[in-house]
Design a protein around this motif. Structure first.
Motif, PDB file in Angstrom:
ATOM      1  N   GLU A   1       0.883  -1.170   0.000  1.00 16.76           N
ATOM      2  CA  GLU A   1       0.000   0.000   0.000  1.00 16.76           C
ATOM      3  C   GLU A   1       0.921   1.220   0.000  1.00 16.76           C
ATOM      4  OE1 GLU A   1      -3.032   2.521   2.879  1.00 16.76           O
ATOM      5  OE2 GLU A   1      -2.619   0.412   3.357  1.00 16.76           O
ATOM      6  N   ILE A   2       0.963   1.923  -1.105  1.00 20.40           N
ATOM      7  CA  ILE A   2       1.892   3.038  -1.262  1.00 20.40           C
ATOM      8  C   ILE A   2       1.300   4.301  -0.647  1.00 20.40           C
ATOM      9  CG2 ILE A   2       3.256   4.401  -2.879  1.00 20.40           C
ATOM     10  CD1 ILE A   2       3.953   1.423  -2.814  1.00 20.40           C
ATOM     11  N   VAL A   3       2.103   4.969   0.173  1.00 23.43           N
ATOM     12  CA  VAL A   3       1.732   6.250   0.762  1.00 23.43           C
ATOM     13  C   VAL A   3       2.739   7.284   0.262  1.00 23.43           C
ATOM     14  CG1 VAL A   3       1.310   7.528   2.895  1.00 23.43           C
ATOM     15  CG2 VAL A   3       0.847   5.058   2.806  1.00 23.43           C
ATOM     16  N   PRO A   4       2.428   8.001  -0.811  1.00 23.45           N
ATOM     17  CA  PRO A   4       3.396   8.945  -1.384  1.00 23.45           C
ATOM     18  C   PRO A   4       3.356  10.299  -0.667  1.00 23.45           C
ATOM     19  CG  PRO A   4       1.742   8.199  -3.002  1.00 23.45           C
ATOM     20  CD  PRO A   4       1.221   7.929  -1.634  1.00 23.45           C
ATOM     21  N   VAL A   5       4.515  10.755  -0.246  1.00 24.48           N
ATOM     22  CA  VAL A   5       4.642  12.085   0.356  1.00 24.48           C
ATOM     23  C   VAL A   5       5.760  12.820  -0.378  1.00 24.48           C
ATOM     24  CG1 VAL A   5       5.270  13.408   2.406  1.00 24.48           C
ATOM     25  CG2 VAL A   5       3.762  11.430   2.616  1.00 24.48           C
ATOM     26  N   GLY A   6       5.390  13.929  -1.006  1.00 21.85           N
ATOM     27  CA  GLY A   6       6.373  14.724  -1.726  1.00 21.85           C
ATOM     28  C   GLY A   6       6.802  15.932  -0.910  1.00 21.85           C
ATOM     29  N   ILE A   7       8.034  16.346  -1.118  1.00 25.28           N
ATOM     30  CA  ILE A   7       8.561  17.552  -0.481  1.00 25.28           C
ATOM     31  C   ILE A   7       8.899  18.521  -1.601  1.00 25.28           C
ATOM     32  CG2 ILE A   7      10.370  18.492   1.009  1.00 25.28           C
ATOM     33  CD1 ILE A   7      10.610  15.704   2.257  1.00 25.28           C
ATOM     34  N   ASN A   8       8.219  19.675  -1.624  1.00 26.37           N
ATOM     35  CA  ASN A   8       8.453  20.597  -2.731  1.00 26.37           C
ATOM     36  C   ASN A   8       9.738  21.396  -2.500  1.00 26.37           C
ATOM     37  OD1 ASN A   8       7.864  22.733  -0.976  1.00 26.37           O
ATOM     38  ND2 ASN A   8       5.803  23.048  -1.790  1.00 26.37           N
ATOM     39  N   LYS A   9      10.065  22.269  -3.428  1.00 29.72           N
ATOM     40  CA  LYS A   9      11.339  22.978  -3.378  1.00 29.72           C
ATOM     41  C   LYS A   9      11.423  23.979  -2.235  1.00 29.72           C
ATOM     42  CE  LYS A   9      12.188  22.382  -8.317  1.00 29.72           C
ATOM     43  NZ  LYS A   9      12.376  23.039  -9.624  1.00 29.72           N
ATOM     44  N   LYS A  10      10.284  24.243  -1.597  1.00 29.45           N
ATOM     45  CA  LYS A  10      10.274  25.108  -0.415  1.00 29.45           C
ATOM     46  C   LYS A  10      10.252  24.289   0.875  1.00 29.45           C
ATOM     47  CE  LYS A  10       7.970  28.978  -2.746  1.00 29.45           C
ATOM     48  NZ  LYS A  10       6.792  29.884  -2.739  1.00 29.45           N
ATOM     49  N   ASN A  11      10.498  23.002   0.730  1.00 28.17           N
ATOM     50  CA  ASN A  11      10.557  22.066   1.862  1.00 28.17           C
ATOM     51  C   ASN A  11       9.213  21.844   2.541  1.00 28.17           C
ATOM     52  OD1 ASN A  11      13.048  20.767   2.119  1.00 28.17           O
ATOM     53  ND2 ASN A  11      14.013  22.598   2.961  1.00 28.17           N
ATOM     54  N   ARG A  12       8.116  22.031   1.814  1.00 32.72           N
ATOM     55  CA  ARG A  12       6.792  21.703   2.352  1.00 32.72           C
ATOM     56  C   ARG A  12       6.503  20.238   2.096  1.00 32.72           C
ATOM     57  NH1 ARG A  12       1.674  24.306   0.853  1.00 32.72           N
ATOM     58  NH2 ARG A  12       1.042  23.274   2.793  1.00 32.72           N
ATOM     59  N   TRP A  13       6.052  19.535   3.140  1.00 34.72           N
ATOM     60  CA  TRP A  13       5.692  18.122   3.030  1.00 34.72           C
ATOM     61  C   TRP A  13       4.213  18.019   2.659  1.00 34.72           C
ATOM     62  CZ3 TRP A  13       8.405  13.782   5.856  1.00 34.72           C
ATOM     63  CH2 TRP A  13       9.757  14.099   6.105  1.00 34.72           C
ATOM     64  N   LEU A  14       3.935  17.233   1.594  1.00 31.60           N
ATOM     65  CA  LEU A  14       2.563  17.104   1.118  1.00 31.60           C
ATOM     66  C   LEU A  14       2.232  15.643   0.834  1.00 31.60           C
ATOM     67  CD1 LEU A  14       2.580  20.065  -1.439  1.00 31.60           C
ATOM     68  CD2 LEU A  14       1.448  20.060   0.789  1.00 31.60           C
ATOM     69  N   TYR A  15       1.161  15.164   1.456  1.00 35.68           N
ATOM     70  CA  TYR A  15       0.646  13.843   1.107  1.00 35.68           C
ATOM     71  C   TYR A  15       0.035  13.956  -0.283  1.00 35.68           C
ATOM     72  CZ  TYR A  15      -2.610   9.906   0.934  1.00 35.68           C
ATOM     73  OH  TYR A  15      -3.298   8.800   0.541  1.00 35.68           O
TER      74      TYR A  15
END
Length: 345
Positions: free
Chosen positions: A37-51
């Motif tokens: 079960e994949i839980v993707p969390v990206g971190i944008n170039k401003k270091n914000r964590w987003l599910y």
């Protein structure tokens, strides 16, 4: 059997953001939905964590952070949580995680930072641990440790920002130990824009000062010419190496596996890779860059604790030659992370 809940971290604020996205898309495509079960969390170039609950194509095209369904998220350092907290409609929801697969490259991804957070969270994670990650990210420290282990490397000199008031003397020290051309790079950054080759004192001074914008320690190395070799290493207690591959620059860049080398030379290179892996406290995986000079010398150039894991990248290619097909390699990295954690190590 319950599916393994896998937190996949991607993006980040380093200059290798795009490489992280490409690697993530490649890996997600081969993970079977009936096992993970994949839980993707990206971190944008401003270091914000987003599910990120969207599609792989959005990661690949770098439109993922525009998805309206993205929600703020954070990996909790509290071991009682062992998961991520997702903010939705003003309320945090806990999603427990079985294992973390970080594809964050560069600063905060390969320097022990994210590894430390996983340790605090008490969640197994793929890849090198805190010490190995931090040591290998610091090229000056890596060189010192490998020198102690009698592993041959290009001649090198490090310069610290503590010596900013006496840089002319530092340039003299470099010139006493190295001949031009000299390769200059930050000790803890892979930013190619601030690395370069100096042919004289003026260029040396400019490159050192530019490299100081990315790190407080700068490395000056002799420029080595020779065949470019690569060796992948895999495992924890009893790591094993791939066969030696060679980078061929012929109308592009390709890898030949195995390299056309004498068996004795090949064994020496592989043995050096294993020795370096153990000396630097590596675990799980690492990629080693070697030079084989015209004079017959073997020199270890670079250590990469998070090599590109895209399907057509060098590390998977080296492992494939051992019989570890791509999907098997990725799943094995995850499995051994869980197994290693279960032993309490």
């Amino acid at each position: 059997m319950a599916r393994l809940r896998l937190l996949v971290l991607f993006g980040g604020s380093s200059c290798e953001y795009s490489a992280s996205l490409a690697m993530t898309a490649s890996i997600l495509r081969v993970l079977p939905a009936d096992k993970y079960e994949i839980v993707p969390v990206g971190i944008n170039k401003k270091n914000r964590w987003l599910y990120f609950p969207g599609d792989i194509q959005e990661i690949e095209s770098d439109t993922w952070s525009d998805n309206q369904d993205c929600m703020p998220a954070v990996l909790s350092p509290d071991p009682a949580h062992s998961g991520i907290l997702i903010l939705e409609d003003g309320t945090y929801t806990l999603k427990r995680i079985d294992v973390v697969f970080s594809m964050l490259k560069g600063k905060y991804g390969e320097d022990g930072s994210i590894q430390g957070l996983c340790e605090l969270s008490n969640i197994p994670y793929v890849g090198n641990q805190i010490l190995g990650s931090a040591v290998c990210r610091n090229k000056a420290l890596t060189h010192k440790l490998l020198s102690e282990a009698n592993i041959p490397m290009p001649h090198w000199v490090s310069v610290s920002q503590r010596h900013l008031n006496r840089l002319d003397r530092e340039y003299e020290r470099i010139e006493e130990q190295l001949e031009y051309p000299i390769y200059v790079k930050p000790s803890r950054s892979s930013a190619s824009a601030v690395s370069g080759i100096a042919e004289n004192r003026e260029q040396l001074a400019a490159l050192v000062k530019r490299a100081f914008t990315k790190d407080n320690t700068v490395l000056a190395e002799e420029l080595v010419e020779g065949r470019e070799l690569r060796v992948g290493v895999f495992g924890y207690d009893l790591p094993f190496s791939s066969f030696v591959g060679e980078i061929i620059h012929d109308n592009g860049k390709a890898v030949t596996v195995p390299a056309d080398l004498d068996d004795t030379i090949s064994k020496i290179v592989r043995d050096y890779a294993i020795l370096a892996y153990q000396t630097l406290e590596c675990a799980s995986l690492a990629l080693f860059d070697f030079f084989y000079t015209e004079q017959g010398g073997i020199l270890l150039g670079e250590v990469n604790t998070l090599p590109d894991l895209s399907e057509d990248a060098i590390y998977p290619m080296l492992m494939s030659d051992l019989g570890m097909r791509y999907s098997y390699l990725i799943e094995k990295l995850i499995e051994q992370a869980v197994e290693h954690s279960d032993r309490g190590l």
